[in-house]
Design a protein around this motif. Structure first.
Motif, PDB file in Angstrom:
ATOM      1  N   PRO A 186      44.503  56.481  33.206  1.00 15.14           N
ATOM      2  CA  PRO A 186      43.660  55.657  32.310  1.00 15.14           C
ATOM      3  C   PRO A 186      42.826  54.642  33.073  1.00 15.14           C
ATOM      4  CG  PRO A 186      45.980  55.071  32.108  1.00 15.14           C
ATOM      5  CD  PRO A 186      45.923  56.313  32.913  1.00 15.14           C
ATOM      6  N   SER A 187      43.353  54.182  34.224  1.00 13.11           N
ATOM      7  CA  SER A 187      42.577  53.225  35.013  1.00 13.11           C
ATOM      8  C   SER A 187      41.285  53.867  35.502  1.00 13.11           C
ATOM      9  CB  SER A 187      43.387  52.724  36.209  1.00 13.11           C
ATOM     10  OG  SER A 187      44.547  52.060  35.767  1.00 13.11           O
ATOM     11  N   LEU A 188      41.366  55.150  35.883  1.00 12.53           N
ATOM     12  CA  LEU A 188      40.178  55.856  36.356  1.00 12.53           C
ATOM     13  C   LEU A 188      39.146  55.993  35.241  1.00 12.53           C
ATOM     14  CD1 LEU A 188      38.689  57.596  38.480  1.00 12.53           C
ATOM     15  CD2 LEU A 188      39.974  59.563  37.627  1.00 12.53           C
ATOM     16  N   GLY A 213      38.993  54.216  32.460  1.00 17.79           N
ATOM     17  CA  GLY A 213      38.498  52.894  32.085  1.00 17.79           C
ATOM     18  C   GLY A 213      37.479  52.364  33.075  1.00 17.79           C
ATOM     19  N   SER A 214      37.711  52.608  34.340  1.00 17.25           N
ATOM     20  CA  SER A 214      36.761  52.105  35.341  1.00 17.25           C
ATOM     21  C   SER A 214      35.419  52.813  35.262  1.00 17.25           C
ATOM     22  CB  SER A 214      37.366  52.283  36.740  1.00 17.25           C
ATOM     23  OG  SER A 214      37.563  53.664  37.024  1.00 17.25           O
ATOM     24  N   ILE A 215      35.442  54.121  34.896  1.00 17.45           N
ATOM     25  CA  ILE A 215      34.178  54.853  34.771  1.00 17.45           C
ATOM     26  C   ILE A 215      33.348  54.299  33.610  1.00 17.45           C
ATOM     27  CG2 ILE A 215      33.149  57.086  34.173  1.00 17.45           C
ATOM     28  CD1 ILE A 215      35.436  58.406  35.698  1.00 17.45           C
ATOM     29  N   TYR A 216      34.028  54.148  32.436  1.00 15.21           N
ATOM     30  CA  TYR A 216      33.311  53.648  31.275  1.00 15.21           C
ATOM     31  C   TYR A 216      33.081  52.143  31.322  1.00 15.21           C
ATOM     32  CZ  TYR A 216      33.452  58.169  29.044  1.00 15.21           C
ATOM     33  OH  TYR A 216      33.252  59.490  28.757  1.00 15.21           O
ATOM     34  N   GLY A 217      33.636  51.519  32.287  1.00  9.35           N
ATOM     35  CA  GLY A 217      33.403  50.088  32.401  1.00  9.35           C
ATOM     36  C   GLY A 217      32.256  49.758  33.337  1.00  9.35           C
ATOM     37  N   MET A 218      31.630  50.762  33.915  1.00  8.04           N
ATOM     38  CA  MET A 218      30.496  50.513  34.798  1.00  8.04           C
ATOM     39  C   MET A 218      29.297  50.021  33.982  1.00  8.04           C
ATOM     40  SD  MET A 218      30.742  53.608  37.613  1.00  8.04           S
ATOM     41  CE  MET A 218      30.649  54.894  36.375  1.00  8.04           C
ATOM     42  N   ASN A 219      28.563  49.112  34.490  1.00  5.03           N
ATOM     43  CA  ASN A 219      27.459  48.464  33.760  1.00  5.03           C
ATOM     44  C   ASN A 219      26.136  49.226  33.948  1.00  5.03           C
ATOM     45  OD1 ASN A 219      29.059  46.338  32.762  1.00  5.03           O
ATOM     46  ND2 ASN A 219      28.916  45.299  34.745  1.00  5.03           N
ATOM     47  N   LEU A 268      27.650  56.237  25.857  1.00  2.00           N
ATOM     48  CA  LEU A 268      27.629  54.784  25.668  1.00  2.00           C
ATOM     49  C   LEU A 268      27.298  54.403  24.212  1.00  2.00           C
ATOM     50  CD1 LEU A 268      28.020  52.147  27.227  1.00  2.00           C
ATOM     51  CD2 LEU A 268      25.560  52.123  27.663  1.00  2.00           C
ATOM     52  N   HIS A 269      26.368  55.115  23.629  1.00  2.00           N
ATOM     53  CA  HIS A 269      25.958  54.781  22.252  1.00  2.00           C
ATOM     54  C   HIS A 269      26.453  55.811  21.249  1.00  2.00           C
ATOM     55  CE1 HIS A 269      23.372  51.615  23.838  1.00  2.00           C
ATOM     56  NE2 HIS A 269      22.873  52.517  24.708  1.00  2.00           N
ATOM     57  N   TRP A 270      27.473  56.557  21.678  1.00  2.00           N
ATOM     58  CA  TRP A 270      28.048  57.592  20.792  1.00  2.00           C
ATOM     59  C   TRP A 270      29.094  56.939  19.892  1.00  2.00           C
ATOM     60  CZ3 TRP A 270      32.288  61.510  22.310  1.00  2.00           C
ATOM     61  CH2 TRP A 270      32.475  62.489  21.349  1.00  2.00           C
ATOM     62  N   THR A 271      29.076  57.313  18.619  1.00  2.00           N
ATOM     63  CA  THR A 271      29.970  56.690  17.640  1.00  2.00           C
ATOM     64  C   THR A 271      31.427  56.929  17.989  1.00  2.00           C
ATOM     65  OG1 THR A 271      28.314  56.979  15.898  1.00  2.00           O
ATOM     66  CG2 THR A 271      30.590  56.563  15.186  1.00  2.00           C
ATOM     67  N   PHE A 283      37.154  58.566  21.876  1.00  2.00           N
ATOM     68  CA  PHE A 283      37.295  59.679  22.824  1.00  2.00           C
ATOM     69  C   PHE A 283      37.848  59.202  24.172  1.00  2.00           C
ATOM     70  CE2 PHE A 283      35.381  62.435  26.116  1.00  2.00           C
ATOM     71  CZ  PHE A 283      36.003  63.630  25.771  1.00  2.00           C
ATOM     72  N   ALA A 284      37.365  58.052  24.634  1.00  4.26           N
ATOM     73  CA  ALA A 284      37.853  57.503  25.909  1.00  4.26           C
ATOM     74  C   ALA A 284      39.338  57.171  25.823  1.00  4.26           C
ATOM     75  CB  ALA A 284      37.039  56.263  26.293  1.00  4.26           C
ATOM     76  N   MET A 285      39.766  56.558  24.698  1.00  6.44           N
ATOM     77  CA  MET A 285      41.182  56.228  24.538  1.00  6.44           C
ATOM     78  C   MET A 285      42.038  57.499  24.489  1.00  6.44           C
ATOM     79  SD  MET A 285      41.299  52.990  24.639  1.00  6.44           S
ATOM     80  CE  MET A 285      42.979  52.754  24.124  1.00  6.44           C
ATOM     81  N   PHE A 286      41.473  58.517  23.802  1.00  5.71           N
ATOM     82  CA  PHE A 286      42.204  59.792  23.718  1.00  5.71           C
ATOM     83  C   PHE A 286      42.394  60.409  25.115  1.00  5.71           C
ATOM     84  CE2 PHE A 286      41.877  64.433  23.581  1.00  5.71           C
ATOM     85  CZ  PHE A 286      43.043  64.727  22.890  1.00  5.71           C
ATOM     86  N   LEU A 287      41.314  60.375  25.890  1.00  5.54           N
ATOM     87  CA  LEU A 287      41.416  60.908  27.253  1.00  5.54           C
ATOM     88  C   LEU A 287      42.492  60.171  28.059  1.00  5.54           C
ATOM     89  CD1 LEU A 287      37.717  61.583  28.374  1.00  5.54           C
ATOM     90  CD2 LEU A 287      39.512  63.259  27.866  1.00  5.54           C
ATOM     91  N   MET A 288      42.532  58.853  27.922  1.00  4.52           N
ATOM     92  CA  MET A 288      43.515  58.067  28.682  1.00  4.52           C
ATOM     93  C   MET A 288      44.946  58.468  28.300  1.00  4.52           C
ATOM     94  SD  MET A 288      41.876  54.244  28.640  1.00  4.52           S
ATOM     95  CE  MET A 288      40.195  53.912  29.155  1.00  4.52           C
TER      96      MET A 288
END
Length: 339
Positions: free
Chosen positions: A292-294, A296-302, A309-312, A317-322
């Motif tokens: 999950p750290s990996l 989270g770090s990918i989706y946390g990039m600015n 990023l703008h997907w509902t 989906f990110a939480m599910f992947l983690m």
């Protein structure tokens, strides 16, 4: 050379105490039927040559007396008997055995006693014989017997000291569990050297007994020699027993040392295995946390432009992947018994 004591005896009584070898020779020639008892401590080669010239000693006697380091033995050179004896004494302070060497040259009217060590105390032997003129009147043979008797008697406390040391080793092996290899080896060496001194003495005593029979000396002398021989035989038998005990002790010591080493190896193996199991657990949980750290770090990039990023449904989906990634890893590690 140190002249320990020097005397001329007539019928078992001290008749003169010469101060030098030359005076001894003169006194002996002047007294028919007398006996010279010359006691020396590590004589010089010149003194040995003087004795050889006066008493007609064989060159091999002179050579052995000069070099020393001989085994117990008795040799005949005509009317002269050359005997080598190995006295011993037990040193309580250092718990070890010290061996000496005594050479005795006995002729028809003289006996030369050469010591190459501090032991034994032959002054006590001389005093004992002088107190019994009838025995001393027996001549050089009586002196030789008395010295052999004293040396064999002195073996007894040495045997007792060795026996005590062996008992201490046995107690240490089973009570303390300390390695005793060095001490056992040292004692075994002492016992072997003791055997080298005592075993040949049995042949010396047999030769002396036969010589007494040939010369027609009193039966009492032969009886005394048999008594000394019995003592020497007991010493030899006990020494053989000591060697057997020491060999057994050495075997037991090696077994105990091997057992302790095996126990230590087993404990180290168990500790290593335990550490390995712990490392597996730590690594497993680190991998699970890393998933999950990996993400989270990918989706946390600015970055402004990212597909989700703008997907509902991007956040779910990110939480599910983690959760899915961590769950799959957990199931894999659990199946491998890492967790």
């Amino acid at each position: 050379m140190v002249m320990v004591d020097n005397a001329i005896y007539v019928d078992g009584a001290r008749a003169a105490s010469p101060a030098s070898l030359e005076e001894t020779y003169a006194q002996l020639r002047a007294r028919p039927g007398a006996m010279a008892w010359i006691g020396l401590y590590r004589p010089e080669p010149s003194e040995l040559q003087s004795l050889a010239a006066e008493f007609g000693l064989h060159e091999l006697i002179v050579e052995d007396a000069e070099l020393g380091h001989q085994r117990s033995k008795i040799e005949r050179y005509g009317d002269t008997v050359f005997t080598v004896l190995r006295p011993a004494r037990y040193l309580d302070e250092s718990e070890r055995v010290e061996f000496g060497e005594v050479h005795i040259v006995a002729g028809a009217d003289f006996v030369i006693v050469i010591r190459h060590s501090e032991t034994p105390d032959l002054a006590a032997v001389r005093a004992e014989l002088e107190a019994d003129p009838a025995r001393l009147a027996g001549g050089p043979g009586a002196v030789l017997y008395a010295i052999v008797d004293r040396i064999v008697d002195d073996y007894e406390p040495v045997v007792a000291g060795l026996e005590n040391d062996i008992d201490e080793i046995e107690d240490a092996l089973f009570a303390e569990g300390h390695e005793q290899s060095q001490r056992i080896y040292q004692l075994n060496r002492e016992v072997i050297e003791f055997q080298r001194a005592a075993v040949p003495l049995l042949a010396v005593l047999r030769e002396m007994h036969d010589a007494v029979g040939e010369t027609g000396n009193p039966v009492e002398a032969r009886r005394r020699l048999r008594d000394v021989s019995d003592h020497a035989t007991r010493v030899v038998e006990r020494l053989e027993g000591f060697r057997t005990l020491l060999q057994s002790a050495l075997t037991v010591n090696y077994s105990l040392v091997g057992q302790r080493q095996n126990d230590e190896t087993r404990l180290l193996s168990e500790a290593s295995l335990s550490q390995s199991e712990e490392m597996k657990k730590i690594s497993s949980w680190a991998a699970i946390i890393f998933a999950p750290s990996l993400i989270g770090s990918i989706y946390g990039m600015n970055f402004r432009i990212m597909p989700e990023l703008h997907w509902t449904w991007g956040y779910p989906f990110a939480m599910f992947l983690m959760v899915a990634f961590a769950g799959v890893l957990y199931l894999i590690f659990k199946k491998k018994h890492w967790l």
